[in-house]
Design a protein around this motif. Sequence first.
Motif, PDB file in Angstrom:
ATOM      1  N   UNK A 264       0.835  -1.213   0.000  1.00  0.00           N
ATOM      2  CA  UNK A 264       0.000   0.000   0.000  1.00  0.00           C
ATOM      3  C   UNK A 264       0.864   1.255   0.000  1.00  0.00           C
TER       4      UNK A 264
ATOM      5  N   UNK B 193       0.565  21.958   0.440  1.00  0.00           N
ATOM      6  CA  UNK B 193       1.397  23.134   0.122  1.00  0.00           C
ATOM      7  C   UNK B 193       0.581  24.421   0.075  1.00  0.00           C
TER       8      UNK B 193
ATOM      9  N   UNK C 208      -6.493   8.784   5.413  1.00  0.00           N
ATOM     10  CA  UNK C 208      -5.582   7.707   5.026  1.00  0.00           C
ATOM     11  C   UNK C 208      -5.606   6.520   5.988  1.00  0.00           C
TER      12      UNK C 208
ATOM     13  N   UNK D  67       0.386   3.840  -2.874  1.00  0.00           N
ATOM     14  CA  UNK D  67      -0.320   5.076  -2.508  1.00  0.00           C
ATOM     15  C   UNK D  67       0.601   6.256  -2.270  1.00  0.00           C
ATOM     16  N   UNK D  68       1.858   5.981  -1.989  1.00  0.00           N
ATOM     17  CA  UNK D  68       2.756   7.093  -1.673  1.00  0.00           C
ATOM     18  C   UNK D  68       3.932   7.157  -2.663  1.00  0.00           C
TER      19      UNK D  68
ATOM     20  N   UNK E 239      -8.808   4.574   5.891  1.00  0.00           N
ATOM     21  CA  UNK E 239      -8.915   3.750   4.680  1.00  0.00           C
ATOM     22  C   UNK E 239      -8.101   2.476   4.844  1.00  0.00           C
ATOM     23  N   UNK E 240      -6.905   2.587   5.424  1.00  0.00           N
ATOM     24  CA  UNK E 240      -6.053   1.420   5.630  1.00  0.00           C
ATOM     25  C   UNK E 240      -6.734   0.420   6.564  1.00  0.00           C
TER      26      UNK E 240
ATOM     27  N   UNK F  35       1.108  13.837   3.085  1.00  0.00           N
ATOM     28  CA  UNK F  35       1.257  13.354   1.710  1.00  0.00           C
ATOM     29  C   UNK F  35       1.005  14.532   0.770  1.00  0.00           C
ATOM     30  N   UNK F  36       2.055  14.975   0.049  1.00  0.00           N
ATOM     31  CA  UNK F  36       1.925  16.234  -0.712  1.00  0.00           C
ATOM     32  C   UNK F  36       0.942  16.129  -1.876  1.00  0.00           C
ATOM     33  N   UNK F  37       0.675  14.903  -2.351  1.00  0.00           N
ATOM     34  CA  UNK F  37      -0.199  14.742  -3.507  1.00  0.00           C
ATOM     35  C   UNK F  37      -1.643  14.496  -3.101  1.00  0.00           C
ATOM     36  N   UNK F  38      -1.936  14.606  -1.813  1.00  0.00           N
ATOM     37  CA  UNK F  38      -3.290  14.327  -1.346  1.00  0.00           C
ATOM     38  C   UNK F  38      -3.863  15.539  -0.620  1.00  0.00           C
TER      39      UNK F  38
ATOM     40  N   UNK G 220       2.868   7.240  -6.757  1.00  0.00           N
ATOM     41  CA  UNK G 220       2.284   8.517  -7.211  1.00  0.00           C
ATOM     42  C   UNK G 220       3.270   9.675  -7.144  1.00  0.00           C
ATOM     43  N   UNK G 221       4.145   9.660  -6.147  1.00  0.00           N
ATOM     44  CA  UNK G 221       5.096  10.761  -6.019  1.00  0.00           C
ATOM     45  C   UNK G 221       6.254  10.615  -7.006  1.00  0.00           C
TER      46      UNK G 221
ATOM     47  N   UNK H  65      -2.067  15.737 -10.747  1.00  0.00           N
ATOM     48  CA  UNK H  65      -1.515  16.416  -9.576  1.00  0.00           C
ATOM     49  C   UNK H  65      -2.540  17.369  -8.971  1.00  0.00           C
TER      50      UNK H  65
ATOM     51  N   UNK I  14      -4.513  21.199  -0.847  1.00  0.00           N
ATOM     52  CA  UNK I  14      -3.303  20.390  -0.760  1.00  0.00           C
ATOM     53  C   UNK I  14      -2.408  20.960   0.334  1.00  0.00           C
TER      54      UNK I  14
END
Lengths: 282, 359
Positions: free
Chosen positions: A194, B130, B96, A198-199, B99-100, B85-88, A202-203, A280, B128
């Motif tokens: 996962x 940032x 998160x 998930x991390x 969900x896990x 998490x920068x993309x979330x 994607x990054x 993004x 986000x």
Amino acid sequence: MTETRRAGWLFVTPIGLLYLLILLAPLSYFLLLSIFKYSAFEMYLFEPTAENYQRLLFDPYYRGVIYRTLRIAATTTVFTLLVAYPLAYFLARYGGPGRGVLMFLVIAPLMSGVIVRTYGWIVLLGAEGTINTALIWLGAIQRPIQILRTEFAVIMAMVHILLPYMVFPLFSAIVAQERNLEQAARTLGASNLRIFLEVTLPLSRPGIVMGSVLVFTLTAGAIVTPQLLGGKEMKVLGILIYDLVLTTLNWPLASAVASLLVLLQFSVIVLYFRGARGRAAA
Amino acid sequence: MLELHAVVKRYGATLGAGPIDLTVEPGEFLTLLGPSGCGKTTTLHLIAGLHAPDEGRILMDGTDLTQVPPQRRNMGVVFQNYALFPHRTVTENVAFGLRMRGVTPTEIASKVGRMLDLVGLPGTEGRLPRQLSGGQQQRVALARALVIEPRVLLLDEPLSNLDAVLRKRMRADLRAIQRRLGITAIAVTHDQDEAFEMSDRVALMDQGRIEQLSTPEGLYDRPATRFAAEFIGEAVFVPGRIGSLVGGRARVATESGLGFDGIPCPDGLGVGAAVYVLIRPERIDLILDDAAPAGAIEAEIVDRVFSGEQVSLSLRVAGGLVLKAKKPSLGRFRDLAPGRKLRLLAQDPRLVPRTDGAT
């Protein structure tokens, strides 16, 4: 305009002029040439026509070449990514001794020419090459199998030759990730799989995009490797242009092929970066 | 109840932390305080399971956690750099952990919403990381760690990336949220004020070990070692020896020729023991008139620093020893100048064992 912005323009002016001169000018020239009529005696006539493009897009031979080029480029991109990702991940995360040497080994192939590396593959893949000899010696086959002059050979060599172009963007994207993002995901209950899905993955997207664009465009425009490993029958767009310019001397058609190739590569770049940005922001 | 039994962590040949024995009561806010490299973050990571100890055991409510991987420990960790998490989005970050755990989407939505309300972040759901300020990111990280209803909340230097004003406010907010949820919390910091303001108990650490574990009041009033006394607040240490001991109170003769009487003596020290007399600048009384109470010492002001709300004075006493005094900068203390002679009375001096060389 502020001081810094003016200075900024000054910095990009030399490279801008160079691009204008050596890229935009010839590009416009063959774009223009591609809509002129071919003449066996005068090379081209100043007569606007669509027949070069018609031939290219509707003649089964040329269509075949276009499909083959795209197929080889796409397959090469996918396999390069699959081979490069674990390598880049390891390089990015491996902190121990010898990392510098490993990095050097990845770059090293770039220091020998494409032709040298392609000949290396001929030695390996030929009818009397290392692989066939070994397989016969092992008793796996009776007579040499055809590996040279197949798409498989071309793709395998392209994957090898272009690997650094995929590894480095991936490496940068992975190494830039904060290590404790993975720790955070772990404390929140995520398994290794996962965390990767998930991390980490994607990054890595910017690296995947950049590497894929590089490998795809370089493969789509390649001449030497498809020529030497694919044999006479295996025409790709790059070889087609080469033949049309130097052998057939049909410059208008060559220009049309070149325009199409540039358009294809450009579309791929735009689509890829669009996709990356779209994801993004989502 | 969280228990650490003789836990040791080494990095190759160097000691990361340990041996550490520690018991954290349910609902308690405990802070690991110490200078950088003292092993406090290592200890926190050991509790989170991010490091495996080389020796010792970690128990939670009697169950051995030592071999349990972090993803199954159910500890909520807030990292120093937040590790969002920068993309979330904010919502996705907070969701998160749920969900896990396979929580249903409707339940996730309501829990995330409630948690964002609790940490004071409604209206940021779709943003986000940032696009948030440092303080907001900190709150998202807190919400993400709390929403999984962890057994213990672990905070690694949670406020070190915030500016001074925000840090003050966040200390109070952190404490309030921790109290409201009744959750056990362990924080790591190098900032004494932060540790004192947030915690029920403070574990002062040095060189991988817990130097002293006490309430903030206990640490300040009864430092067990010179390190503890130096790390907490300001102090002057006057070397001396215990001359006599009556009813748990010591009479000390210092090397500079001063005498102190009736100082509470810590356990384990007897007549003849080498000690420091610990004098806190804020506990020195200055006598400006002719009164001469018992124990008063003649002194001369040698330096004065004015810093707004208070004046700091350096006072030379017999034997060349210089003591420090801090006074509110008003009235008669404000205009004391170097050269002035007066008497001082050290209130509430303490004894700290002297182990550096003298025996």
